[in-house]
Design a protein around this motif. Structure first.
Motif, PDB file in Angstrom:
ATOM      1  N   VAL A 137      43.516  -6.160  91.793  1.00 55.17           N
ATOM      2  CA  VAL A 137      43.228  -4.925  91.076  1.00 55.17           C
ATOM      3  C   VAL A 137      44.498  -4.080  91.009  1.00 55.17           C
ATOM      4  O   VAL A 137      45.197  -3.926  92.003  1.00 55.17           O
ATOM      5  CB  VAL A 137      42.103  -4.130  91.780  1.00 55.17           C
ATOM      6  CG1 VAL A 137      41.901  -2.776  91.130  1.00 55.17           C
ATOM      7  CG2 VAL A 137      40.812  -4.929  91.790  1.00 55.17           C
ATOM      8  N   VAL A 138      44.777  -3.568  89.810  1.00 53.47           N
ATOM      9  CA  VAL A 138      45.930  -2.688  89.629  1.00 53.47           C
ATOM     10  C   VAL A 138      45.393  -1.306  89.260  1.00 53.47           C
ATOM     11  O   VAL A 138      44.766  -1.142  88.218  1.00 53.47           O
ATOM     12  CB  VAL A 138      46.874  -3.208  88.522  1.00 53.47           C
ATOM     13  CG1 VAL A 138      48.068  -2.273  88.358  1.00 53.47           C
ATOM     14  CG2 VAL A 138      47.333  -4.624  88.819  1.00 53.47           C
ATOM     15  N   PRO A 139      45.622  -0.297  90.119  1.00 54.06           N
ATOM     16  CA  PRO A 139      45.149   1.056  89.825  1.00 54.06           C
ATOM     17  C   PRO A 139      45.785   1.610  88.550  1.00 54.06           C
ATOM     18  O   PRO A 139      46.956   1.324  88.256  1.00 54.06           O
ATOM     19  CB  PRO A 139      45.593   1.875  91.040  1.00 54.06           C
ATOM     20  CG  PRO A 139      45.872   0.872  92.110  1.00 54.06           C
ATOM     21  CD  PRO A 139      46.297  -0.376  91.409  1.00 54.06           C
ATOM     22  N   SER A 140      45.040   2.413  87.809  1.00 55.61           N
ATOM     23  CA  SER A 140      45.533   2.948  86.534  1.00 55.61           C
ATOM     24  C   SER A 140      46.819   3.756  86.698  1.00 55.61           C
ATOM     25  O   SER A 140      47.638   3.802  85.785  1.00 55.61           O
ATOM     26  CB  SER A 140      44.459   3.786  85.857  1.00 55.61           C
ATOM     27  OG  SER A 140      44.066   4.865  86.673  1.00 55.61           O
ATOM     28  N   GLU A 141      47.017   4.362  87.855  1.00 60.26           N
ATOM     29  CA  GLU A 141      48.238   5.132  88.088  1.00 60.26           C
ATOM     30  C   GLU A 141      49.490   4.251  88.057  1.00 60.26           C
ATOM     31  O   GLU A 141      50.608   4.757  87.929  1.00 60.26           O
ATOM     32  CB  GLU A 141      48.192   5.843  89.454  1.00 60.26           C
ATOM     33  CG  GLU A 141      47.057   6.824  89.619  1.00 60.26           C
ATOM     34  CD  GLU A 141      45.747   6.155  90.034  1.00 60.26           C
ATOM     35  OE1 GLU A 141      45.768   5.088  90.677  1.00 60.26           O
ATOM     36  OE2 GLU A 141      44.697   6.698  89.671  1.00 60.26           O
ATOM     37  N   GLN A 142      49.323   2.950  88.208  1.00 55.87           N
ATOM     38  CA  GLN A 142      50.458   2.023  88.255  1.00 55.87           C
ATOM     39  C   GLN A 142      50.673   1.253  86.952  1.00 55.87           C
ATOM     40  O   GLN A 142      51.625   0.477  86.836  1.00 55.87           O
ATOM     41  CB  GLN A 142      50.266   1.033  89.408  1.00 55.87           C
ATOM     42  CG  GLN A 142      50.229   1.688  90.761  1.00 55.87           C
ATOM     43  CD  GLN A 142      49.940   0.694  91.876  1.00 55.87           C
ATOM     44  OE1 GLN A 142      49.878  -0.519  91.671  1.00 55.87           O
ATOM     45  NE2 GLN A 142      49.763   1.212  93.082  1.00 55.87           N
ATOM     46  N   TRP A 143      49.820   1.458  85.964  1.00 63.01           N
ATOM     47  CA  TRP A 143      49.911   0.670  84.740  1.00 63.01           C
ATOM     48  C   TRP A 143      51.231   0.848  84.001  1.00 63.01           C
ATOM     49  O   TRP A 143      51.759  -0.104  83.439  1.00 63.01           O
ATOM     50  CB  TRP A 143      48.753   0.975  83.803  1.00 63.01           C
ATOM     51  CG  TRP A 143      47.422   0.521  84.327  1.00 63.01           C
ATOM     52  CD1 TRP A 143      47.182  -0.261  85.422  1.00 63.01           C
ATOM     53  CD2 TRP A 143      46.150   0.830  83.782  1.00 63.01           C
ATOM     54  NE1 TRP A 143      45.827  -0.443  85.590  1.00 63.01           N
ATOM     55  CE2 TRP A 143      45.177   0.206  84.594  1.00 63.01           C
ATOM     56  CE3 TRP A 143      45.724   1.570  82.695  1.00 63.01           C
ATOM     57  CZ2 TRP A 143      43.817   0.294  84.334  1.00 63.01           C
ATOM     58  CZ3 TRP A 143      44.370   1.662  82.439  1.00 63.01           C
ATOM     59  CH2 TRP A 143      43.428   1.024  83.247  1.00 63.01           C
ATOM     60  N   ALA A 144      51.771   2.054  83.973  1.00 62.27           N
ATOM     61  CA  ALA A 144      53.011   2.304  83.226  1.00 62.27           C
ATOM     62  C   ALA A 144      54.223   1.665  83.882  1.00 62.27           C
ATOM     63  O   ALA A 144      55.234   1.411  83.220  1.00 62.27           O
ATOM     64  CB  ALA A 144      53.232   3.808  83.068  1.00 62.27           C
ATOM     65  N   THR A 199      40.632   1.682  75.435  1.00 65.53           N
ATOM     66  CA  THR A 199      40.491   3.057  75.900  1.00 65.53           C
ATOM     67  C   THR A 199      40.783   3.048  77.391  1.00 65.53           C
ATOM     68  O   THR A 199      39.964   2.614  78.196  1.00 65.53           O
ATOM     69  CB  THR A 199      39.063   3.582  75.626  1.00 65.53           C
ATOM     70  OG1 THR A 199      38.789   3.456  74.236  1.00 65.53           O
ATOM     71  CG2 THR A 199      38.929   5.024  76.056  1.00 65.53           C
ATOM     72  N   LYS A 200      41.959   3.512  77.758  1.00 59.04           N
ATOM     73  CA  LYS A 200      42.430   3.392  79.137  1.00 59.04           C
ATOM     74  C   LYS A 200      41.522   4.090  80.142  1.00 59.04           C
ATOM     75  O   LYS A 200      41.350   3.608  81.255  1.00 59.04           O
ATOM     76  CB  LYS A 200      43.862   3.909  79.247  1.00 59.04           C
ATOM     77  CG  LYS A 200      44.846   3.066  78.465  1.00 59.04           C
ATOM     78  CD  LYS A 200      46.234   3.667  78.497  1.00 59.04           C
ATOM     79  CE  LYS A 200      47.149   2.899  77.557  1.00 59.04           C
ATOM     80  NZ  LYS A 200      48.473   3.504  77.488  1.00 59.04           N
ATOM     81  N   ALA A 201      40.926   5.203  79.742  1.00 57.59           N
ATOM     82  CA  ALA A 201      40.063   5.948  80.667  1.00 57.59           C
ATOM     83  C   ALA A 201      38.802   5.178  81.032  1.00 57.59           C
ATOM     84  O   ALA A 201      38.164   5.474  82.040  1.00 57.59           O
ATOM     85  CB  ALA A 201      39.691   7.292  80.052  1.00 57.59           C
ATOM     86  N   HIS A 202      38.466   4.160  80.237  1.00 52.71           N
ATOM     87  CA  HIS A 202      37.249   3.386  80.473  1.00 52.71           C
ATOM     88  C   HIS A 202      37.549   1.931  80.826  1.00 52.71           C
ATOM     89  O   HIS A 202      36.696   1.053  80.641  1.00 52.71           O
ATOM     90  CB  HIS A 202      36.349   3.430  79.236  1.00 52.71           C
ATOM     91  CG  HIS A 202      35.926   4.813  78.880  1.00 52.71           C
ATOM     92  ND1 HIS A 202      36.015   5.294  77.592  1.00 52.71           N
ATOM     93  CD2 HIS A 202      35.441   5.826  79.635  1.00 52.71           C
ATOM     94  CE1 HIS A 202      35.589   6.540  77.580  1.00 52.71           C
ATOM     95  NE2 HIS A 202      35.242   6.894  78.804  1.00 52.71           N
ATOM     96  N   THR A 203      38.748   1.662  81.313  1.00 61.37           N
ATOM     97  CA  THR A 203      39.180   0.292  81.568  1.00 61.37           C
ATOM     98  C   THR A 203      39.527   0.084  83.036  1.00 61.37           C
ATOM     99  O   THR A 203      40.143   0.935  83.665  1.00 61.37           O
ATOM    100  CB  THR A 203      40.410  -0.047  80.697  1.00 61.37           C
ATOM    101  OG1 THR A 203      40.067   0.143  79.315  1.00 61.37           O
ATOM    102  CG2 THR A 203      40.870  -1.465  80.898  1.00 61.37           C
ATOM    103  N   ALA A 204      39.107  -1.055  83.576  1.00 64.32           N
ATOM    104  CA  ALA A 204      39.537  -1.519  84.900  1.00 64.32           C
ATOM    105  C   ALA A 204      40.275  -2.831  84.674  1.00 64.32           C
ATOM    106  O   ALA A 204      39.946  -3.581  83.755  1.00 64.32           O
ATOM    107  CB  ALA A 204      38.338  -1.716  85.818  1.00 64.32           C
ATOM    108  N   ILE A 260      51.638  -3.172  81.750  1.00 64.45           N
ATOM    109  CA  ILE A 260      50.197  -3.143  81.519  1.00 64.45           C
ATOM    110  C   ILE A 260      49.867  -2.107  80.451  1.00 64.45           C
ATOM    111  O   ILE A 260      49.037  -2.360  79.567  1.00 64.45           O
ATOM    112  CB  ILE A 260      49.444  -2.849  82.835  1.00 64.45           C
ATOM    113  CG1 ILE A 260      49.590  -4.035  83.782  1.00 64.45           C
ATOM    114  CG2 ILE A 260      47.982  -2.531  82.568  1.00 64.45           C
ATOM    115  CD1 ILE A 260      49.041  -3.792  85.171  1.00 64.45           C
ATOM    116  N   ASP A 261      50.512  -0.939  80.496  1.00 61.59           N
ATOM    117  CA  ASP A 261      50.297   0.084  79.466  1.00 61.59           C
ATOM    118  C   ASP A 261      50.552  -0.470  78.072  1.00 61.59           C
ATOM    119  O   ASP A 261      49.785  -0.216  77.144  1.00 61.59           O
ATOM    120  CB  ASP A 261      51.217   1.284  79.708  1.00 61.59           C
ATOM    121  CG  ASP A 261      50.496   2.477  80.295  1.00 61.59           C
ATOM    122  OD1 ASP A 261      49.259   2.418  80.496  1.00 61.59           O
ATOM    123  OD2 ASP A 261      51.171   3.485  80.572  1.00 61.59           O
TER     124      ASP A 261
END
Length: 66
Positions: A40-47, A28-33, A18-19
């Motif tokens: 839903v995939v939490p941002s902590e799991q994108w990498a 802009t990752k900080a402003h993306t869901a 996802i990253d």
């Protein structure tokens, strides 16, 4: 790898995470869901979350304003 991003076909390069997709799209990752195949995939799991051929990705980018 072929994906559908917000209803549009997209060919993903990079490492298939996802990253990598967000970097490729310039998001802009900080402003993306993000959702993959309705989950839903939490941002902590994108990498560490791999994308697979024919996955459906829905992105919401939050924009400030008024």
């Amino acid at each position: 790898m072929k994906l559908t991003v917000n209803g549009t076909a997209h060919e993903l390069g990079g490492d298939g995470t996802i990253d990598a997709l967000l970097d490729e799209l310039g998001a802009t990752k900080a402003h993306t869901a993000l959702m993959v195949n309705g989950n839903v995939v939490p941002s902590e799991q994108w990498a560490t979350t791999p994308l697979n051929e024919n996955d459906e990705v829905e992105m919401l980018v939050f924009v400030g304003g008024g």
